[in-house]
Design an enzyme around this catalytic site. Structure first.
Site, mmCIF file in Angstrom:
data_model
loop_
_atom_site.group_PDB
_atom_site.id
_atom_site.type_symbol
_atom_site.label_atom_id
_atom_site.label_comp_id
_atom_site.label_asym_id
_atom_site.label_seq_id
_atom_site.Cartn_x
_atom_site.Cartn_y
_atom_site.Cartn_z
ATOM 1 N N TYR A 53 20.580 42.223 -1.260
ATOM 2 C CA TYR A 53 21.264 41.429 -0.244
ATOM 3 C C TYR A 53 22.087 40.297 -0.863
ATOM 4 O O TYR A 53 21.621 39.550 -1.720
ATOM 5 C CB TYR A 53 20.258 40.811 0.743
ATOM 6 C CG TYR A 53 20.922 39.872 1.724
ATOM 7 C CD1 TYR A 53 21.704 40.371 2.759
ATOM 8 C CD2 TYR A 53 20.816 38.491 1.580
ATOM 9 C CE1 TYR A 53 22.345 39.516 3.644
ATOM 10 C CE2 TYR A 53 21.452 37.632 2.458
ATOM 11 C CZ TYR A 53 22.220 38.152 3.485
ATOM 12 O OH TYR A 53 22.880 37.312 4.340
ATOM 13 N N HIS A 55 33.564 31.354 6.014
ATOM 14 C CA HIS A 55 32.538 30.465 6.541
ATOM 15 C C HIS A 55 33.006 29.009 6.635
ATOM 16 O O HIS A 55 32.281 28.161 7.161
ATOM 17 C CB HIS A 55 31.277 30.548 5.681
ATOM 18 C CG HIS A 55 30.483 31.798 5.907
ATOM 19 N ND1 HIS A 55 31.047 33.055 5.855
ATOM 20 C CD2 HIS A 55 29.161 31.996 6.197
ATOM 21 C CE1 HIS A 55 30.119 33.966 6.092
ATOM 22 N NE2 HIS A 55 28.962 33.350 6.313
ATOM 23 N N ASN A 113 24.122 28.736 1.049
ATOM 24 C CA ASN A 113 22.874 29.102 1.721
ATOM 25 C C ASN A 113 21.818 28.043 1.428
ATOM 26 O O ASN A 113 20.986 28.186 0.539
ATOM 27 C CB ASN A 113 22.423 30.468 1.215
ATOM 28 C CG ASN A 113 21.752 31.304 2.292
ATOM 29 O OD1 ASN A 113 21.055 32.250 1.994
ATOM 30 N ND2 ASN A 113 21.966 30.962 3.552
ATOM 31 N N TYR A 171 5.208 -8.575 25.588
ATOM 32 C CA TYR A 171 4.943 -7.500 24.625
ATOM 33 C C TYR A 171 5.993 -7.428 23.518
ATOM 34 O O TYR A 171 5.672 -7.126 22.365
ATOM 35 C CB TYR A 171 4.884 -6.145 25.337
ATOM 36 C CG TYR A 171 3.684 -5.922 26.217
ATOM 37 C CD1 TYR A 171 2.702 -6.899 26.374
ATOM 38 C CD2 TYR A 171 3.527 -4.720 26.893
ATOM 39 C CE1 TYR A 171 1.599 -6.681 27.194
ATOM 40 C CE2 TYR A 171 2.432 -4.493 27.705
ATOM 41 C CZ TYR A 171 1.475 -5.470 27.859
ATOM 42 O OH TYR A 171 0.396 -5.253 28.658
ATOM 43 N N ARG A 176 4.740 -10.217 21.186
ATOM 44 C CA ARG A 176 3.367 -10.131 20.661
ATOM 45 C C ARG A 176 3.072 -8.783 20.004
ATOM 46 O O ARG A 176 2.201 -8.677 19.135
ATOM 47 C CB ARG A 176 2.442 -10.460 21.829
ATOM 48 C CG ARG A 176 1.196 -9.687 22.016
ATOM 49 C CD ARG A 176 0.239 -10.416 22.978
ATOM 50 N NE ARG A 176 0.710 -10.498 24.337
ATOM 51 C CZ ARG A 176 0.073 -9.945 25.367
ATOM 52 N NH1 ARG A 176 -1.060 -9.299 25.191
ATOM 53 N NH2 ARG A 176 0.542 -10.071 26.593
ATOM 54 N N PHE A 233 16.104 28.875 3.961
ATOM 55 C CA PHE A 233 17.302 28.181 4.454
ATOM 56 C C PHE A 233 17.099 27.594 5.846
ATOM 57 O O PHE A 233 17.930 26.832 6.341
ATOM 58 C CB PHE A 233 18.484 29.153 4.517
ATOM 59 C CG PHE A 233 18.141 30.449 5.202
ATOM 60 C CD1 PHE A 233 17.897 30.500 6.562
ATOM 61 C CD2 PHE A 233 18.039 31.615 4.470
ATOM 62 C CE1 PHE A 233 17.560 31.685 7.199
ATOM 63 C CE2 PHE A 233 17.702 32.815 5.102
ATOM 64 C CZ PHE A 233 17.462 32.854 6.463
ATOM 65 N N GLU A 247 20.262 36.500 13.440
ATOM 66 C CA GLU A 247 19.802 35.134 13.206
ATOM 67 C C GLU A 247 19.501 34.517 14.577
ATOM 68 O O GLU A 247 20.317 33.810 15.153
ATOM 69 C CB GLU A 247 20.864 34.367 12.421
ATOM 70 C CG GLU A 247 21.111 35.032 11.067
ATOM 71 C CD GLU A 247 22.391 34.605 10.372
ATOM 72 O OE1 GLU A 247 23.071 33.677 10.880
ATOM 73 O OE2 GLU A 247 22.715 35.189 9.334
#
Length: 503
Positions: free
Chosen positions: A52, A82, A194, A277, A280, A326, A411
């Site tokens: 791959y 990409h 990646n 609050y 304190r 990844f 994916e």
């Protein structure tokens, strides 16, 4: 010089590399591992094995075999296709962090990339040739694909960079420095993109800012305590010991130290029995956010030294394994936690601002105005702080609870971690402005009380702050004051050093 080896980079070292002019280099042993991993890739290509990302397509196209003659073109096509990032670019300092973190991950020696490519990443970081990387477009799984593709483009002489304060074509500084663009070979494009370095870099830079701001929150709140004549019994060590949180105890201890010698603070019953609050409970609230910062720091330092690409090469190439390192879920959750923690620093700060400006809650002039009625004083500063707090509430919605499938459902679960990191950064920026407003209001309250009554430590903070913003003796364009003080909080370490006892 800081040697990167893929295993021991800390946030403290990253701070030195990003902000203090330290330079990076590769350790000798890490380069040996890189060379061994690269030999495995070349053997795979030479033998025509189906692996791959080396001799196949990507994502849903992983079943498409690529011939040995096309494996280099495959990697170039990957970077081009990409590089789909959109929107404003990450700040240059984040791009520099991306370069360093990607190099560090590749130096672990599981990615099959040539040492020359890693050395080029480090060269760009050292020479401040910083890729222009759009902030939007990453799903935070399969790596930060779009941002890291833009990070890789300048290695090829393509895309844009920030260089010497200008944004220009990447080829320009390369020609100036006589640097030849790189030609990618098998697996190298995939190895470059990646990973989780966009979200991790943005997260690391934000964490470094957030940690500093958290110390500043402790120092600024001490000024407010004096401006409001707060009761210091609430910070007694015994109260915090019996609950047991170290971070809460640390905040209380810092407040006691900062306020020691003050003639403005009070004891129970002198002016009132208890404070609200937001006064304190500063150790409890700030301390809880410090706990979250500790968690975030731990996850970032693991991820900064992690192999996050796919596939990974083991045992000299005997095993090439596809997995999911990844996937950005660990950092996505950490960034959402960081967002919440920082939003709370802002939320409690805004309530302290309200107590400083509201005449029904203190004995100071209404809205700290020199002439209440004719002059509005700090009235609208509180509005601005409230607006930022409300914006933070929307930004703090967890990005990690969302997912959307991609690559034809191959994916099918993603982290949205980069969105989470960007939101954490935006929240931190907003909180810095809120704290600037609190500081301005606290200093104005102290001006009415008497600077001479401050503790020795808070007096130093007050006097440093007065160099940035003068006393409010008439209404003016307060936006300028807020922005000046905000920049000072971002760029100077004066308050932090006083809080830590370093000055």
């Amino acid at each position: 010089m800081i040697l990167l080896d893929g295993n021991r980079l800390s946030l403290a070292q990253l701070r030195e590399l990003l902000y203090n002019g330290e330079r990076a280099d590769c350790s000798y042993k890490s380069l040996q591992r890189v060379d061994e991993s690269r030999e495995a890739v070349e053997t795979i290509v030479a033998n025509g094995k189906t692996v791959y990302g080396i001799t196949t397509g990507f994502g849903k196209l992983s079943d498409v075999h690529i011939s040995s003659s096309d494996v280099d073109q495959l990697q170039l096509n990957l970077i081009y296709s990409h590089a789909c990032g959109v929107g404003d670019p990450f700040p240059p300092i984040v791009s520099k962090a991306m370069l360093l973190l990607r190099a560090n991950a590749l130096l672990k020696g599981f990615s099959g990339i040539r040492r020359e490519v890693i050395e080029r990443l480090i060269l760009y970081a050292n020479e401040d040739i910083l890729p222009v990387v759009p902030q939007q477009g990453s799903l935070g799984a399969s790596g930060d694909l779009a941002p890291l593709a833009h990070l890789a483009l300048p290695l090829l002489g393509e895309g844009e960079v920030f260089y010497r304060g200008k944004r220009e074509k990447a080829i320009v500084p390369l020609k100036v420095k006589g640097i030849q663009p790189i030609q990618l070979t098998a697996k190298e494009g995939l190895a470059l993109i990646n990973g989780t370095q966009a979200m991790t870099a943005m997260g690391a830079v934000t964490y470094l800012e957030a940690e500093k701001l958290a110390y500043e929150a402790d120092g600024i709140s001490a000024l407010t305590l004096e401006g409001l004549r707060a009761i210091t019994d609430a910070f007694d060590e015994r109260i915090h010991l019996v609950r047991g949180y170290p971070e809460q105890m640390d905040v209380a201890r810092r407040l006691r130290k900062l306020l020691k010698g003050s003639r403005l603070t009070t004891k129970q019953g002198e002016v009132r029995v208890q404070d609200a609050y937001s006064i304190r409970c500063i150790p409890q609230v700030h301390g809880a956010s410090w706990q979250a910062l500790g968690y975030v720091k731990e996850k970032l330092e693991i991820e900064m030294n992690a192999a996050t690409d796919n596939p990974l090469i083991f045992d000299g190439g005997a095993k090439v394994l596809s997995g999911g390192n990844f996937h950005g879920q660990p950092i996505a959750l950490a960034m959402d936690f960081l967002s919440i923690a920082m939003a709370e620093f802002g939320s409690i700060s805004e309530r302290r601002i309200e107590r400083l400006v509201n005449p029904q809650l203190n004995d100071l002039p209404a809205f700290l105005s020199p002439e209440p009625g004719l002059q509005s004083g700090a009235m609208i500063m509180q509005y601005a702080a409230a607006s930022l707090v409300s914006e933070n509430k929307t930004l703090a919605h967890p990005a990690s609870v969302d997912s959307i499938p991609s690559s034809a459902n191959q994916e099918d679960h993603v982290s949205m971690g980069t969105i989470g990191a960007r939101h954490a950064s935006q929240i931190t920026t907003n909180v810095r402005r809120i704290l600037a407003i609190e500081a301005i209001c606290a200093m104005q309250g102290i001006a009415y009380r008497g600077e001479d009554q401050l503790s020795p430590q808070t007096k130093r903070i007050y006097q440093a702050g007065r160099q940035i913003v003068k006393i409010i003796d008439c209404d003016r364009i307060f936006s300028y004051d807020i922005e000046r003080f905000t920049e000072w909080l971002k760029n100077e370490n004066e308050i932090t050093n006083i809080v830590l006892g370093l000055k």
